[in-house]
Design a protein around this motif. Structure first.
Motif, mmCIF file in Angstrom:
data_model
loop_
_atom_site.group_PDB
_atom_site.id
_atom_site.type_symbol
_atom_site.label_atom_id
_atom_site.label_comp_id
_atom_site.label_asym_id
_atom_site.label_seq_id
_atom_site.Cartn_x
_atom_site.Cartn_y
_atom_site.Cartn_z
ATOM 1 N N LEU A 1 -12.974 26.366 1.215
ATOM 2 C CA LEU A 1 -13.444 27.362 2.076
ATOM 3 C C LEU A 1 -14.725 26.783 2.959
ATOM 4 C CD1 LEU A 1 -12.629 30.609 0.101
ATOM 5 C CD2 LEU A 1 -11.441 29.814 2.062
ATOM 6 N N LEU A 2 -15.610 26.157 2.021
ATOM 7 C CA LEU A 2 -16.885 26.017 2.644
ATOM 8 C C LEU A 2 -16.447 24.627 3.387
ATOM 9 C CD1 LEU A 2 -20.006 25.820 2.593
ATOM 10 C CD2 LEU A 2 -19.677 24.043 0.531
ATOM 11 N N LEU B 1 -14.950 28.613 10.456
ATOM 12 C CA LEU B 1 -14.140 29.527 10.495
ATOM 13 C C LEU B 1 -15.148 30.346 9.121
ATOM 14 C CD1 LEU B 1 -10.715 28.311 10.049
ATOM 15 C CD2 LEU B 1 -11.755 29.477 11.889
ATOM 16 N N GLN B 2 -15.201 31.866 9.340
ATOM 17 C CA GLN B 2 -15.892 32.563 8.629
ATOM 18 C C GLN B 2 -14.946 33.026 7.235
ATOM 19 O OE1 GLN B 2 -19.162 33.064 8.621
ATOM 20 N NE2 GLN B 2 -19.258 31.828 10.467
ATOM 21 N N LEU B 3 -14.567 32.258 6.178
ATOM 22 C CA LEU B 3 -14.026 32.711 5.077
ATOM 23 C C LEU B 3 -14.820 32.874 4.081
ATOM 24 C CD1 LEU B 3 -10.845 30.381 5.936
ATOM 25 C CD2 LEU B 3 -11.083 32.567 6.303
ATOM 26 N N GLY C 1 -9.168 27.658 -10.376
ATOM 27 C CA GLY C 1 -8.907 27.033 -8.889
ATOM 28 C C GLY C 1 -9.270 27.780 -7.813
ATOM 29 N N VAL C 2 -9.391 29.195 -7.989
ATOM 30 C CA VAL C 2 -9.601 30.179 -7.033
ATOM 31 C C VAL C 2 -11.316 30.559 -7.092
ATOM 32 C CG1 VAL C 2 -9.541 32.701 -6.477
ATOM 33 C CG2 VAL C 2 -7.668 31.501 -7.141
ATOM 34 N N THR C 3 -11.995 30.236 -8.268
ATOM 35 C CA THR C 3 -13.441 30.752 -8.587
ATOM 36 C C THR C 3 -14.234 29.603 -8.480
ATOM 37 O OG1 THR C 3 -13.156 30.744 -10.917
ATOM 38 C CG2 THR C 3 -13.024 32.827 -9.648
ATOM 39 N N GLN C 4 -13.875 28.388 -9.075
ATOM 40 C CA GLN C 4 -14.590 27.227 -9.016
ATOM 41 C C GLN C 4 -14.198 25.993 -8.435
ATOM 42 O OE1 GLN C 4 -17.239 27.386 -11.166
ATOM 43 N NE2 GLN C 4 -16.650 29.487 -11.530
#
Length: 458
Positions: A37-38, A46-48, A27-30
Motif C-alpha cells: 500500500l505504501l 493512490l490514496q490507500l 500479512g495484512v498488518t505487518q
C-alpha cells in the motif's frame, strides 16, 4: 497397525488453519500488505489506507471461512462415506443378507471399525449357513419320520406337514394352506373327537379293512408371536400288539409259577395222604388235608385277584364326607393323618378308592418303615384332590420306579404285581392319575390325584 489416528489428523488440520490465520493476519498488518500500500501511495499516488485491527480480523475471517470448510470436508469425508456404507450394510442385515463387506482400507479408528464390522458379517454368514444346514437336517428328519406331524396356525390352517401326514390325510398331496378341520370333516368320529380336544389321546379307527390305533400328542405354543398348534399322530397298533404279547407272556409266567407252587405240594400231599390212609395212619391225615386246604385257598385267592383286576367295574362316584371315610379307613389299616382333612367333600367311588388306599398303606408298612412313619395327607389344589401316602422305608430304585405301576411287576417273593397296577387302573378310571417318587429325606411317596366335583361337572 494404525499410521495416524483421526484425532491426530484433526489436530493437524486445526493447527494448519490456525497457522494460516496467523499468516494472513501478519500479512495484512505487518508484511507485505502495508508495504504494498505504501508503494502504491508513493509511486502511483493512490490514496490507500492501511487496514485497521478490526479490518484485519474481518479479512482473516473471510479467508479462513472457506478454508475451514474445506478442511472439515477433508476430515469428515471418510467418516461420511463409512456411515453410508454401514447404513447399507445394516439394511442388508435387516433383510437377511449377510454377504455385505466394506472394502475401505484405512489405518485409523475407522479402519478398526471396518475390520470389526467385516468380522461380524463373516460370523453372521457362518451362523446363517450352519443354521440353514441344521434346518435342512431337521426338515429331512421330520419329513421322513413315520410319525405324522401337522402344524396349524391360529385360524386352523396347515402351516407345515410332513410326508406321513400328507399320506395319512390327503393321499400324499400337500396340506399347506388347507384348513385342517375341513380336511378331517369326513374322517372317523374317534379321530375328529381326539383332535378337537387339547389333551393327548389314544384312539382307534378303521383303515384298509383293519383297525389302526393311533396316539395323538398335541401342544399349543407361539411361533413368531402367533399362536400355533402342533399335532403328532403315531401309529401304535404294532407296538400295542408287541406289548400285548409281552403282557400275556408275563401273565403266563406268573400264573404258571403260582400254579406250580401250589399244585406241586398239593399233589405231593395228596400222594402222602393216600399212603397214610393205606397204612391206616389216620392221625396224620387232618394235618395233610389242612395243608392241602391252605394251599387251595391261597390258589383261589390268587386267581380271584386276577379276576377282580380283569373285571374292574366302572366307578360310581358320590360326594364323600371325610370324617366317616377316614374313620372307616382307620379300621382296616394304621396311618398318621398329616394336617386336616379338606372342607370340600371328595367325589369318588368309596369302595374302590378305599381299596386303593388300603393297598398303598399296607405297602408302606411292608416297606420296613416304622408304623409312625406311615402318613396320609389330603390336599385340595385347584380343582384336584391330592392324596399322598408316604413312608420312611428305603424307597425304590430308578428301575423299580419306572416299572412299579406295570401289571404283574413285583419285587416281592409272594407278590402278584397287581396292587399298584390296580391303583393306577382305578385312579385313571376316575379321571385322575397316580405317581411314585422317593422322598428327599428317605422313604417313598405315592401321590393319588383325583378330580373334584366342580371340575368333573364342568
Amino acid at each position: 497397525m494404525r499410521i495416524r489416528s483421526l484425532e491426530a489428523r484433526l489436530a493437524m488440520w486445526l493447527a494448519l488453519a490456525a497457522l494460516t490465520g496467523a499468516l494472513v493476519y501478519v500479512g495484512v498488518t505487518q508484511w507485505p500488505l502495508p508495504q504494498a500500500l505504501l508503494w502504491f501511495h508513493n509511486e502511483l499516488k493512490l490514496q490507500l489506507a492501511t487496514p485497521t485491527h478490526t479490518e484485519a480480523i474481518v479479512i482473516c475471517a473471510a479467508v479462513l471461512a472457506p478454508l475451514c470448510w474445506w478442511f472439515a470436508h477433508i476430515v469428515m469425508d471418510p467418516v461420511t462415506r463409512l456411515l453410508r456404507a454401514l447404513e447399507g450394510a445394516v439394511a442388508s442385515y435387516r433383510d437377511g443378507d449377510f454377504s455385505i463387506s466394506i472394502a475401505l482400507d484405512r489405518r485409523d479408528e475407522l479402519g478398526d471399525l471396518i475390520h470389526v464390522h467385516n468380522e461380524l458379517g463373516q460370523t453372521l454368514r457362518e451362523q446363517r449357513q450352519n443354521l440353514a444346514q441344521r434346518e435342512l437336517l431337521l426338515d429331512t428328519v421330520v419329513q421322513n419320520t413315520p410319525v405324522a406331524l401337522v402344524l396349524t396356525d391360529g385360524s386352523g390352517r396347515v402351516a407345515y406337514a410332513n410326508i406321513a401326514a400328507r399320506h395319512l390325510f390327503n393321499e400324499g398331496r400337500s396340506l399347506n394352506g388347507l384348513h385342517f378341520g375341513s380336511l378331517i370333516a369326513d374322517a372317523p368320529e374317534a379321530l375328529r373327537k381326539a383332535t378337537e380336544g387339547t389333551e393327548d389321546a389314544l384312539f382307534s379307527v378303521e383303515m384298509d379293512g383293519s383297525e389302526e390305533t393311533f396316539h395323538l400328542s398335541q401342544r399349543s405354543f407361539r411361533l413368531q408371536g402367533r399362536p400355533h398348534r402342533l399335532q403328532l399322530f403315531r401309529r401304535m397298533t404294532r407296538e400295542l400288539s408287541r406289548q400285548e404279547v409281552a403282557a400275556w407272556k408275563r401273565v403266563i409266567r406268573v400264573v404258571s409259577h403260582e400254579l406250580n407252587n401250589s399244585l406241586a405240594p398239593i399233589s405231593s400231599l395228596a400222594h402222602s395222604g393216600a399212603e397214610l390212609a393205606r397204612r391206616g395212619d389216620v392221625q396224620r391225615l387232618p394235618g395233610v388235608f389242612g395243608t392241602i386246604g391252605e394251599r387251595a385257598r391261597h390258589l383261589h385267592g390268587f386267581i380271584d385277584g386276577y379276576a377282580r383286576f380283569a373285571k374292574l367295574p366302572a366307578p360310581r362316584p358320590i360326594l364323600i364326607e371325610w370324617k366317616p371315610f377316614l374313620d372307616g379307613l382307620a379300621l382296616h389299616c394304621q396311618f398318621q393323618l398329616v394336617g386336616n382333612a379338606p372342607t370340600q367333600p371328595g367325589w369318588f367311588d368309596t369302595a374302590q378308592i378305599e381299596q386303593v388306599l388300603i393297598n398303598l398303606i399296607k405297602n408302606a408298612h411292608e416297606s420296613g418303615s416304622a408304623p409312625e412313619g406311615v402318613t396320609l395327607s389330603l390336599t385340595v389344589v385347584g380343582h384336584e384332590l391330592r392324596v399322598e401316602v408316604a413312608d420312611r422305608g428305603p424307597g425304590m430304585s430308578e428301575t423299580v420306579l419306572s416299572q412299579a405301576l406295570l401289571p404283574f411287576y413285583s419285587t416281592k417273593r409272594s407278590g402278584t404285581g397287581l396292587g399298584l397296577a390296580l391303583a393306577r387302573e382305578i385312579s385313571e378310571a376316575h379321571g385322575g392319575r397316580i405317581a411314585l417318587a422317593n422322598r428327599e429325606d428317605g422313604g417313598l411317596r405315592v401321590t393319588l390325584i383325583l378330580p373334584l366335583l366342580s371340575s368333573t361337572t364342568s
